[in-house]
Write a protein that holds these residues in place. Structure first.
Motif, short mmCIF file in Angstrom:
data_model
loop_
_atom_site.label_atom_id
_atom_site.label_comp_id
_atom_site.label_asym_id
_atom_site.label_seq_id
_atom_site.Cartn_x
_atom_site.Cartn_y
_atom_site.Cartn_z
N TYR A 319 -9.88 -10.27 6.64
CA TYR A 319 -10.10 -10.21 5.01
C TYR A 319 -9.04 -10.96 4.13
CZ TYR A 319 -11.90 -6.05 7.37
OH TYR A 319 -12.57 -5.13 8.29
N PRO A 320 -9.62 -11.65 3.34
CA PRO A 320 -8.56 -12.63 2.49
C PRO A 320 -7.45 -12.15 1.89
CG PRO A 320 -10.74 -12.36 1.51
CD PRO A 320 -10.77 -11.41 2.43
N THR A 321 -7.38 -10.85 1.32
CA THR A 321 -6.31 -10.05 0.68
C THR A 321 -6.05 -8.84 1.27
OG1 THR A 321 -7.37 -9.31 -1.29
CG2 THR A 321 -6.72 -11.69 -1.42
N GLY A 322 -5.01 -8.11 0.63
CA GLY A 322 -4.96 -6.65 0.74
C GLY A 322 -5.86 -5.99 -0.39
N ILE A 323 -6.29 -4.78 -0.21
CA ILE A 323 -7.08 -3.99 -1.25
C ILE A 323 -6.38 -4.21 -2.58
CG2 ILE A 323 -7.99 -1.85 -1.91
CD1 ILE A 323 -8.90 -3.38 0.86
N HIS A 324 -5.26 -4.27 -2.99
CA HIS A 324 -4.45 -4.07 -4.09
C HIS A 324 -4.45 -5.36 -4.83
CE1 HIS A 324 -1.71 -5.95 -0.95
NE2 HIS A 324 -1.03 -6.37 -1.94
N ARG A 325 -5.02 -6.52 -3.97
CA ARG A 325 -5.28 -7.91 -4.90
C ARG A 325 -6.66 -8.05 -5.26
NH1 ARG A 325 -0.45 -10.36 -5.30
NH2 ARG A 325 1.06 -9.64 -3.73
N ILE A 326 -7.65 -7.34 -4.89
CA ILE A 326 -8.97 -7.30 -5.13
C ILE A 326 -9.30 -7.33 -6.69
CG2 ILE A 326 -11.60 -6.23 -5.20
CD1 ILE A 326 -10.71 -4.93 -2.40
N PRO A 327 -9.72 -8.48 -7.29
CA PRO A 327 -9.67 -8.56 -8.83
C PRO A 327 -10.18 -7.20 -9.60
CG PRO A 327 -10.53 -10.43 -7.81
CD PRO A 327 -10.19 -9.49 -6.66
N ALA A 328 -11.43 -6.65 -9.09
CA ALA A 328 -11.82 -5.55 -9.49
C ALA A 328 -10.98 -4.14 -9.72
CB ALA A 328 -13.43 -5.19 -9.14
N LEU A 329 -10.16 -4.26 -8.59
CA LEU A 329 -9.09 -3.10 -8.52
C LEU A 329 -7.72 -3.49 -8.68
CD1 LEU A 329 -10.82 -1.86 -4.92
CD2 LEU A 329 -11.23 -1.00 -7.15
N ARG A 330 -7.38 -4.41 -8.78
CA ARG A 330 -5.84 -4.62 -8.85
C ARG A 330 -5.21 -4.00 -10.00
NH1 ARG A 330 -4.55 -10.41 -9.06
NH2 ARG A 330 -2.63 -9.85 -9.81
N HIS A 331 -5.87 -3.52 -11.27
CA HIS A 331 -5.23 -2.87 -12.20
C HIS A 331 -4.80 -1.33 -11.89
CE1 HIS A 331 -9.21 -1.70 -12.45
NE2 HIS A 331 -8.96 -0.76 -13.10
N ARG A 332 -5.47 -0.96 -11.03
CA ARG A 332 -5.00 0.40 -10.30
C ARG A 332 -3.77 0.47 -9.74
NH1 ARG A 332 -9.61 3.85 -9.78
NH2 ARG A 332 -11.43 2.65 -10.41
N PHE A 333 -3.23 -0.63 -9.21
CA PHE A 333 -2.22 -0.84 -8.51
C PHE A 333 -0.87 -1.43 -9.07
CE2 PHE A 333 -5.96 -0.90 -5.78
CZ PHE A 333 -6.10 0.58 -5.38
N GLN A 334 -0.76 -1.58 -10.32
CA GLN A 334 0.29 -2.35 -10.86
C GLN A 334 1.51 -1.76 -10.76
OE1 GLN A 334 -0.70 -2.22 -15.35
NE2 GLN A 334 -2.19 -3.56 -15.22
N GLY A 335 2.61 -2.61 -10.55
CA GLY A 335 3.63 -2.36 -10.25
C GLY A 335 4.02 -2.01 -8.70
N GLN A 336 3.09 -1.85 -7.98
CA GLN A 336 3.15 -1.29 -6.49
C GLN A 336 3.26 -2.79 -5.66
OE1 GLN A 336 0.55 1.83 -5.26
NE2 GLN A 336 0.07 2.00 -7.41
N VAL A 337 3.79 -2.76 -4.57
CA VAL A 337 4.08 -3.77 -3.64
C VAL A 337 3.59 -3.28 -1.94
CG1 VAL A 337 5.83 -4.91 -4.83
CG2 VAL A 337 6.51 -3.43 -3.05
N PHE A 338 2.92 -4.12 -1.44
CA PHE A 338 2.34 -3.88 -0.26
C PHE A 338 2.72 -5.25 0.91
CE2 PHE A 338 0.11 -1.34 -3.16
CZ PHE A 338 0.20 -0.10 -2.75
N PRO A 339 4.19 -5.32 0.95
CA PRO A 339 4.37 -6.52 1.59
C PRO A 339 3.74 -6.74 3.11
CG PRO A 339 6.26 -5.09 1.60
CD PRO A 339 5.18 -4.44 0.63
N GLY A 340 3.62 -5.42 3.66
CA GLY A 340 2.96 -5.86 5.01
C GLY A 340 1.60 -5.92 5.25
N ALA A 341 0.73 -5.46 4.14
CA ALA A 341 -0.50 -5.99 3.91
C ALA A 341 -0.57 -7.56 3.48
CB ALA A 341 -1.12 -5.09 2.88
#
Ligand SMILES: *Cc1c(COP(=O)(O)O)cnc(C)c1O
Length: 388
Positions: A319-341
């Motif tokens: 998968y090209p990115t973690g779930i937190h970077r999917i354009p349609a979803l990224r607004h839901r994860f503002q301010g969160q980091v997922f360095p492992g993903a």
């Protein structure tokens, strides 16, 4: 092709569900149009039974997982993943379990690597939080205790989609919980049948995938972009129907087929482990869907992928990115980091383990990677940028 012959002659097992249930060690199994349909229906059923409307999932997983959560009218919460073990990061896991609105947690057995559920069960609070195995990539794989993956949970979903352990089209929900089974059975009974057009498309897709999976013709997908094979898309308007007769026909003799296919996957995995190191498996060989190999940098990975495209070896990113970077979803994860993903998405390649991989193919795959640095536990994570 055997499935088409079976379909035309009418001689196929029209009811493979009981055998799936037995095989998976569950009381009930239900077949539907896809793995993401299975997850959507299951989550809707849990929502009607339990409390809360958030669903915790790994920050690195198939895009269909958050799509099913949104489709079910629920909200995804992400747990970071350790890039060296693919297990949940304990602190991130504890944070998700601290949420009062948590309905369910859905660990992915990525590639068939068992997600360590013991830690999960320990993290479960007094309040009921459902544990749903996403075993889409784990059909026929066992845990260290010998259970089939997808057994030690409230319910599990499996995918029979392209690129999975058993390619027939469709998805399966398995459970032994009577209340979940009752809701799921009612929902499945209400599903429309797939359209004729979709049935014929399934036949075509099966035939094409059957052909393309061979490394010798791996150059084809690049030349036929409309097939969309190997692409990762996020979409929530997928069709949710009953299983197609094509899928049922294709499942004739599925156990033998699965055992043969998983035999090759196990053998290829053993070979990669002996040549490249045990990696995330920690010594226990399993019939992995693909063999993950974490490179030390994104540049190094780009070089490997370029070379593999040239030679047609079938080494690929996931998968090209973690779930937190999917354009349609990224607004839901503002301010969160997922360095492992982030690190998995940037640095990992996966090696083919399917039954058409020859001894020469896998030797060439290994040769291409042997000079490369595998990331080690000491390697530092890439700079992680918060979602904004
Ligand atoms: C493929 C997959 C799904 C979805 O299954 P489909 O049959 O493609 O809808 C869900 N989760 C994971 C981890 C998968 O790999």
């Amino acid at each position: 092709m055997a499935a088409v012959r079976a379909l035309l002659s009418g001689q196929f097992d029209a009811n493979p569900e009981p055998e799936f249930a037995r095989y998976l060690g569950h009381e009930h199994a239900y077949m539907v149009s896809s793995g993401k349909s299975a997850l959507t229906i299951l989550l809707e059923s849990l929502h009607s039974l339990g409390q809360g409307r958030t669903v915790a999932i790994p920050a690195y997983t198939c895009y269909s997982v958050p799509a099913a959560i949104i489709r079910a009218g629920l909200e995804p919460v992400l747990i970071d993943v350790d890039p060296l073990t693919f297990q949940f990061e304990p602190a991130s896991l504890a944070q998700a379990f601290g949420r009062p609105d948590l309905l369910a947690v859905v660990p992915t057995h990525l590639f068939g690597i068992p997600s360590d559920l013991s830690r999960l069960h320990a993290a479960r609070s007094a309040r009921r939080v459902y544990v749903i195995d996403d075993a889409a990539q784990a059909l026929g794989v066992t845990s260290a205790s010998g259970d089939r993956l997808g057994r030690a949970c409230d319910a599990a979903i499996f995918s029979l989609g392209r690129g999975k352990h058993l390619n027939a089209g469709g998805g399966i929900i398995a459970t032994s919980d009577p209340a979940i089974a009752e809701r799921v059975a009612a929902a499945v009974n209400r599903l429309p049948a797939p359209t004729r057009e979709r049935n014929w498309r399934s036949v075509l897709e099966l035939a094409i995938v059957d052909l393309l999976v061979r490394p010798q013709v791996y150059w084809l997908p690049a030349g036929l972009p409309f097939l969309g094979i190997g692409e990762t898309v996020y979409e929530t308007d997928f069709s949710i129907t009953g299983p197609s007769p094509v899928a049922r026909a294709t499942l004739t003799g599925w156990r033998e087929r699965l055992e043969r296919a998983n035999g090759s996957r196990l053998e290829h995995t053993r070979y990669y482990m002996s040549e490249l190191g045990a990696g995330v498996l920690g010594g226990r060989a399993l019939p992995l869907l693909r063999f993950p190999f974490l490179l030390s940098s994104a540049d190094e990975r780009a070089a490997v992928l370029r070379e593999s495209r040239r030679t047609g070896l079938g080494i690929s990113a996931m998968y090209p990115t973690g779930i937190h970077r999917i354009p349609a979803l990224r607004h839901r994860f503002q301010g969160q980091v997922f360095p492992g993903a982030d690190r998995i998405a940037a640095n990992m390649v996966t090696l083919p383990t399917h039954e058409y991989v020859t001894a020469a193919d896998r030797r060439a795959v290994v040769t291409q990677l042997q000079g490369r640095h595998e990331a080690s536990a000491r390697a530092s994570a890439p700079h992680s940028v918060a979602i904004s």
